[in-house]
Design an enzyme around this catalytic site. Sequence first.
Site: not given
Length: 204
Positions: A17-18, A113
């Site tokens: 989950q982490e 960019l």
Amino acid sequence: LGEENQGFTYLMQDLPQERLSVAISGIAAGESILQQTVSYTMERKAFGKPISHLQNTQFKLAELDTELTAARVFLDRCLELHLSKDLDTVTASKAKLLCTDLQFKVMDECLQLHGGYGYMWEYPVARAWADARVQKIYAGTNEIMKLIIARSLTKWTFLINEQGLRCLGDIYQESPLHLGIMPHYFASLAFPNLNLITRHYATS
């Protein structure tokens, strides 16, 4: 709070989950900065026209958008697995590795960019670039993610002994994302007698 002396176990259980949360934040940040960069290239002019008209700029933006879209699809699948409690450690590691590497790539290309402005702290892309670097470190470094993934691919072990080639066992755990192609299929291509070897091991 849980049982005594079980803290590390609980921590390990929540690692997928982490890592998923880190992956989500990485893609979200990448998408945000890419959109800001598109807007910037449409406003910034060079050689009498917006730099968004330059072919190199268009190629870079197209490549980043494509990679982010592909990563988002994989991430959405990981979220489905997490909600159904089927997200395993290997798949979560792939998500963390893929998304944080891509996040840093997006930030780096978008900063480029922006030109010199991209390296000024007043521009969000500069802060996003700095923030992205740590994503590849916490929740388990990306090198550790690669080890976890690689070990899941190399769980077939063979040993040469007095009885010949002997299979030590298939401890492969099929991931929910796999297509059901078990590793013994690939091993059988290299070892035509694999079925015989496996039966010998099972009965010895």
